[in-house]
Design a protein around this motif. Structure first.
Motif, PDB file in Angstrom:
ATOM      1  N   ASP A  22     -13.495   5.187   1.675  1.00 29.48           N
ATOM      2  CA  ASP A  22     -12.980   4.437   0.529  1.00 29.48           C
ATOM      3  C   ASP A  22     -11.572   4.910   0.176  1.00 29.48           C
ATOM      4  O   ASP A  22     -11.346   6.104  -0.036  1.00 29.48           O
ATOM      5  CB  ASP A  22     -13.906   4.624  -0.673  1.00 29.48           C
ATOM      6  CG  ASP A  22     -13.537   3.703  -1.830  1.00 29.48           C
ATOM      7  OD1 ASP A  22     -12.899   2.653  -1.570  1.00 29.48           O
ATOM      8  OD2 ASP A  22     -13.896   4.023  -2.980  1.00 29.48           O
ATOM      9  N   THR A  23     -10.609   3.983   0.146  1.00 26.34           N
ATOM     10  CA  THR A  23      -9.235   4.281  -0.278  1.00 26.34           C
ATOM     11  C   THR A  23      -8.890   3.341  -1.433  1.00 26.34           C
ATOM     12  O   THR A  23      -8.328   2.271  -1.219  1.00 26.34           O
ATOM     13  CB  THR A  23      -8.242   4.104   0.884  1.00 26.34           C
ATOM     14  OG1 THR A  23      -8.330   2.761   1.389  1.00 26.34           O
ATOM     15  CG2 THR A  23      -8.565   5.070   2.016  1.00 26.34           C
ATOM     16  N   PRO A  24      -9.214   3.707  -2.653  1.00 28.32           N
ATOM     17  CA  PRO A  24      -9.038   2.819  -3.809  1.00 28.32           C
ATOM     18  C   PRO A  24      -7.609   2.354  -3.998  1.00 28.32           C
ATOM     19  O   PRO A  24      -6.649   3.077  -3.711  1.00 28.32           O
ATOM     20  CB  PRO A  24      -9.498   3.703  -4.985  1.00 28.32           C
ATOM     21  CG  PRO A  24     -10.352   4.758  -4.378  1.00 28.32           C
ATOM     22  CD  PRO A  24      -9.764   5.016  -3.026  1.00 28.32           C
ATOM     23  N   ASP A  25      -7.470   1.117  -4.467  1.00 27.79           N
ATOM     24  CA  ASP A  25      -6.188   0.545  -4.868  1.00 27.79           C
ATOM     25  C   ASP A  25      -5.210   0.378  -3.720  1.00 27.79           C
ATOM     26  O   ASP A  25      -3.997   0.360  -3.916  1.00 27.79           O
ATOM     27  CB  ASP A  25      -5.550   1.394  -5.977  1.00 27.79           C
ATOM     28  CG  ASP A  25      -4.478   0.620  -6.748  1.00 27.79           C
ATOM     29  OD1 ASP A  25      -4.632  -0.606  -6.910  1.00 27.79           O
ATOM     30  OD2 ASP A  25      -3.501   1.241  -7.169  1.00 27.79           O
ATOM     31  N   LYS A  26      -5.727   0.260  -2.489  1.00 22.23           N
ATOM     32  CA  LYS A  26      -4.880  -0.002  -1.348  1.00 22.23           C
ATOM     33  C   LYS A  26      -5.058  -1.444  -0.890  1.00 22.23           C
ATOM     34  O   LYS A  26      -6.188  -1.886  -0.653  1.00 22.23           O
ATOM     35  CB  LYS A  26      -5.190   0.963  -0.192  1.00 22.23           C
ATOM     36  CG  LYS A  26      -4.877   2.421  -0.528  1.00 22.23           C
ATOM     37  CD  LYS A  26      -3.404   2.605  -0.827  1.00 22.23           C
ATOM     38  CE  LYS A  26      -3.098   4.035  -1.217  1.00 22.23           C
ATOM     39  NZ  LYS A  26      -1.668   4.228  -1.564  1.00 22.23           N
ATOM     40  N   SER A  44       0.815  -1.215   0.000  1.00 25.37           N
ATOM     41  CA  SER A  44       0.000   0.000   0.000  1.00 25.37           C
ATOM     42  C   SER A  44       0.850   1.267   0.000  1.00 25.37           C
ATOM     43  O   SER A  44       0.303   2.360  -0.071  1.00 25.37           O
ATOM     44  CB  SER A  44      -0.925   0.002   1.225  1.00 25.37           C
ATOM     45  OG  SER A  44      -1.907  -0.996   1.106  1.00 25.37           O
ATOM     46  N   ASP A  53     -10.103  -0.109   0.575  1.00 25.42           N
ATOM     47  CA  ASP A  53     -10.646  -0.197  -0.785  1.00 25.42           C
ATOM     48  C   ASP A  53     -11.984  -0.925  -0.738  1.00 25.42           C
ATOM     49  O   ASP A  53     -12.030  -2.149  -0.621  1.00 25.42           O
ATOM     50  CB  ASP A  53      -9.642  -0.938  -1.675  1.00 25.42           C
ATOM     51  CG  ASP A  53     -10.033  -0.898  -3.150  1.00 25.42           C
ATOM     52  OD1 ASP A  53     -11.218  -0.615  -3.440  1.00 25.42           O
ATOM     53  OD2 ASP A  53      -9.166  -1.154  -3.997  1.00 25.42           O
ATOM     54  N   SER A  99      -6.369  -2.368   4.695  1.00 26.30           N
ATOM     55  CA  SER A  99      -7.353  -1.455   5.272  1.00 26.30           C
ATOM     56  C   SER A  99      -7.012  -1.226   6.736  1.00 26.30           C
ATOM     57  O   SER A  99      -6.216  -1.958   7.329  1.00 26.30           O
ATOM     58  CB  SER A  99      -8.769  -2.026   5.140  1.00 26.30           C
ATOM     59  OG  SER A  99      -8.937  -3.140   5.988  1.00 26.30           O
TER      60      SER A  99
END
Length: 937
Positions: free
Chosen positions: A751-755, A195, A931, A758
């Protein structure tokens, strides 16, 4: 090795065919005496002694390095196995790191045998500061704990047992039936690294730079190898490398050398020397024959450009020279890369990454570039500095500054036995622990010609991995030297004089209180001074300024942050580099931090340098010049760090928690803005407001000062009175109270896309402060629930049993003056596992509330917590900070003594009652950042 870089940088089946075991009492059991040879019973042989450190060799080939130091009542053990990712074969990547984790699982006589403690339980019960680490050439396990025979006996017996009798059990690694095990914990650690786009980019640079050698592979391994590791192969790897003839045991601290050597020989000396032979690795990386490139495209808050170069092995003379060169290039503010990229605003920061290696090494220079900036321009500037040294030769001033910086860090390491013992791990990885001292001596012999030659030899286009390939008609290659004969380098080395040791100081609250003198200056500044003899005559001081009122600080949070951050960037007399050089010449480690409500300045130096260091600190605090260029650089860097963190799950979740619990209105000095609003507020700060803030708010009438270490009390009092006795702020200080905000039972999803990883936070405010009757019981409840390192209800369930998270636990923040405590739990996991983590966390909290804890759990929690407190009080810098903080609330060490007595008297009924009274399951709020497209998949 690159010494300056190392210092600044600064995880029930008996092994087949082996009969040795050691029980927790430290007794060696010979279950098959026929396996023991007479030579294994022989006395240790002294090998060498350098500066108070002595190496012995046992008959089975194990090396033992002893470093007695009675100045602190702690012992550090550090066992190093000469195995790392360099020794892994195809399909085995990450195997050394997996074993590091599995050696914290139960072994034959520690956890598997009925009635014994597991390694983690032993470490926690001693209150140890411990860890295990794996790198390219070595794996080590270290622990620092209170010096007593019970602790040492347990620690040595545990290390001897897990050297040969670790289970390496399939169910510990991965149980196909339950679908749980340590494999998923390690995989989550892999996901956390995945990440970090900048970390991934540096890994890719190194991977592209190497064709065949394992230095091109990340130590954590390939995801496929982690997931599909073969237990028989893993056991074979363990059996081959975790043996006495491949291990070095270091023991440092307060002990009798003859007694400990005998004890070590009794425990480890009877282990038979294995008949197998460890074949040396022989894969050599071919000379790079042209520039190489790699591009990573992922989400992220900032851009990054890095240039990597093959370099000499750590034991080679060139390596020391390259360490100085890297400091000349990257150090702030004089470093060439800093001036070319940061001062020109092409980048927000520059850095250099390298490691200590046995074989030819690698170094990467990098620059962090804002999203909106021109990456090509930053790249051009980076390469122009790195590969144009011939046109702009290194100066003597630059070399002298780098040498002094290195000297400072070396001296600080030599003055801290525990840290030095752990640092010697990297010297062992490079070939021998004595290299640390040998390279220190060689440092003084490095000439300007040496540095210039190294820059021209290594920092060239054909030796670089960056972003593109360009054919060339004339080959210009770097032939990296092979590893020298380390044995011949250190054979007759005697070292320098042993650093003078301090007194054997008792860190009990009673003794600290008896030795501490308290007084006040005419303007109200309070002092707490604890004079004692220390190793290397070191002394740590802590100065805390308290500023403003709730009304006067309205809207000034960012301005106060800038003011504190710019203090050491220029005075009316000195420029930023001159300040740094002056502190370096005084061998002073200085830190200044804070914001609008206050500033903390700390110094660690020596008795002879204390007065000059305090004079310079006073100048920095009282007469800052706030240069325009430094102001702009600080603003860009501060905004850049926040922008870099914006896409990250932990940053988003932490900011959400701050906003969720924030009871202040916009503009209040403690108000928590969103991350974008923080950037906007930073960019809006004006230099004239910073100057005005310092003029109006800074003074010492409400300040506190503490010193712990070797100093003249009367002389220090006189100096402090001269420096600070009449310094008063125009704006008065009044403490700002904190208030509780009701937030029960909320759920926030981000939302944290492409990680790949979490982050989960569970939050519960509690209306108590640290003099509450229930606080000791709640503290122990949290320790057992999630506060204990590796071993707690949450860790046992989510990490050890379920294998869902690499990092999971809880913390309790209870203030001294306002009843606004906070309990919180956290967990890192893959997004698809977050729902399982949340469910498990809630179940464990509810189980603790409904069923309570046991007497056995409480006994272990008390013991581990108490010894951890004892270790903490042996750290002079930390103790100085504690004493300075206590001055502000009129508290003495009698509080610690009384608190420890309250903890010792607790019953499990009191602990369970406190938890049920203060923590309500339905009042826990949960924040999840990850994500969301991967949730449930």
């Amino acid at each position: 090795m690159k010494l300056i870089t190392l210092l600044m940088l600064s995880a029930g089946i008996l092994t087949p065919g082996l009969a040795f075991s050691a029980d927790p009492a430290g007794e060696v059991k010979n279950e098959a005496k026929s396996a023991m040879t007479k030579s294994a019973q022989a006395a240790p042989v002294k090998v060498t002694s350098v500066e108070g450190i002595t190496e012995y060799k046992l008959a089975n080939g194990m090396r033992v390095v002893l470093f007695p130091d009675a100045s602190k009542p702690t012992i550090t053990t550090n066992i190093i196995y000469m195995v790392g990712s360099r020794h892994e074969n195809y399909g085995e990547t990450g195997m050394a790191h997996l074993l590091e984790h599995l050696l914290f699982k139960p072994s034959a006589n520690f956890g598997i045998k009925k009635g014994t403690k597991s390694p983690v339980e032993v470490l926690n019960s001693t209150g140890a500061d411990f860890n295990g680490t794996t790198w390219y050439d070595r794996t080590n396990y270290y622990a620092t704990f209170p010096a007593n025979q019970d602790n040492l006996r347990q620690m040595l017996a545990m290390e001897a047992d897990r050297m040969l009798n670790a289970a390496i059990d399939q169910n510990d690694l991965w149980n196909p039936k339950t679908q749980k095990g340590e494999m998923t914990v390690v995989r989550n650690e892999f996901e956390i690294g995945e990440s970090d786009p900048i970390g991934v980019t540096t890994e890719r640079i190194q991977a592209v730079a190497y064709d065949w050698h394992n230095y091109g592979k990340s130590t954590i391994g390939a995801r496929s190898d982690i997931e599909q590791v073969n237990i028989p192969r893993l056991r074979a790897f363990y059996k081959k490398y975790y043996q006495p003839d491949n291990a070095i045991l270091m023991v440092a601290g307060k002990f009798d050398e003859a007694a400990i050597l005998k004890q070590v020989n009794e425990l480890f000396g009877r282990i038979p020397k294995p008949s197998r032979v460890i074949e040396p690795t022989y894969t050599a990386e071919p000379t790079q024959d042209g520039e190489r490139s790699v591009t990573v495209r992922r989400t992220g808050g900032t851009q990054f450009v890095g240039a990597g170069y093959h370099m000499a092995p750590s034991a080679h003379a060139d390596s020391n020279v390259l360490g100085l060169l890297s400091d000349i290039l990257t150090s702030a503010p004089s470093g060439r890369l800093h001036k070319a990229l940061v001062e020109t605003k092409l980048a927000t920061a520059v850095n250099y990454n390298t490691v200590s290696n046995l074989e030819p090494s690698y170094g990467i220079f990098g620059a962090i570039v804002p999203k909106e900036s021109n990456l090509d321009a930053a790249q051009d500037a980076l390469l122009k500095v790195l590969e144009n040294v011939k046109a702009q030769p290194i100066t003597q001033e630059e070399l002298d500054r780098a040498k002094q910086n290195a000297r400072k860090h070396i001296q600080l390491a030599l003055n801290d036995t525990a840290k030095l013992t752990i640092a010697l791990t990297e010297s062992m990885a490079a070939g021998d622990w004595r290299l640390f001292f040998l390279e220190r001596d060689q440092l003084e012999k490095v000439t300007l010609k040496d540095v210039q030659a190294a820059a021209e030899k290594y920092l060239k286009t054909t030796n670089r991995t960056l972003g593109r390939f360009i054919p060339t008609e004339t080959a210009d290659r770097t032939e990296v030297p092979s590893t020298p004969n380390v044995a011949s380098l250190v054979k007759d080395y005697k070292g320098q004089a042993v650093v003078a040791q301090g007194e054997a100081f008792d860190p009990s609250p009673d003794n600290i209180e008896a030795r501490t003198q308290r007084s006040a200056l005419p303007n109200g500044m309070k002092l707490a001074l604890l004079a004692k003899k220390t190793k290397g005559a070191t002394v740590s001081v802590n100065l805390r300024l308290r500023l403003g009122t709730e009304a006067s600080l309205q809207g000034k949070a960012e301005v106060g942050q800038f003011t504190a951050g710019l203090l050491n960037r220029g005075t009316e007399r000195l420029k930023r580099q001159e300040i740094k050089d002056s502190f370096d010449k005084l061998n002073a480690q200085v830190a200044i931090s804070g914001g609008a409500e206050g500033v903390t300045a700390s110094i660690t130096t020596t008795r002879d340098n204390l007065a000059a260091a305090l004079d310079l600190l006073a100048e920095v605090l009282k007469k800052p010049s706030f240069p325009t260029s430094e102001f702009e650089e600080f603003k860009l860097a501060l905004a850049g760090r926040i922008e870099q963190s914006m896409p990250e799950p932990q940053a988003q979740a932490s900011n959400a928690m701050g906003r969720l619990t924030d009871e202040t209105p916009a503009g209040h000095v403690r108000h928590v803005n969103t991350l974008p609003d923080q950037v906007a507020a930073i960019k809006a700060v004006k230099l004239e407001d910073v100057k005005a803030f310092h003029q109006n708010y800074y003074g010492t009438e409400s300040a506190t000062f503490s010193a712990v270490g070797d100093f003249d009390t009367n002389a220090l009092k006189t100096q402090l009175n001269n420096l600070f006795g009449n310094w008063k702020a125009k704006q008065s200080y009044t403490r700002i109270p904190r208030n509780m905000k009701a937030i029960a039972g909320q759920k926030i999803t981000l939302d944290t896309p492409d990680k790949a990883s979490s982050f989960l936070l569970a939050v519960h405010p509690i209306a108590i402060k640290d003099d509450a009757e229930a606080y000791p019981a709640l503290l122990m409840a949290n320790h057992m629930l999630g506060g204990g390192a590796l071993r707690s209800r949450l860790a046992d369930r989510i990490r050890q049993k379920e294998g869902l998270s690499y990092g999971v636990g809880s913390f309790l923040n209870v203030p001294s003056q306002d009843p606004v405590a906070l309990w919180a739990a956290y967990a890192l996991s893959a997004p698809q596992n977050t729902a399982k983590v949340e469910a498990a966390l809630r179940e464990e909290v509810q189980k603790a509330l409904s069923e309570g804890f046991t007497d056995a759990e409480l006994i272990e929690a008390k013991k581990g917590w108490k010894q951890s407190e004892e270790v903490g009080r042996t750290q002079d810098a930390g103790l100085a900070g504690q004493l300075a903080g206590y001055l502000a609330i009129n508290r003495t060490m009698s509080y610690d003594k009384a608190f420890e007595a309250k903890v010792a008297a607790l019953t499990v009924a009191q602990v369970n009652d406190a938890l049920r009274k203060l923590l309500k399951a339905d009042a826990i709020s949960v924040i999840i950042a990850g994500d969301q497209s991967k949730v449930g998949k």
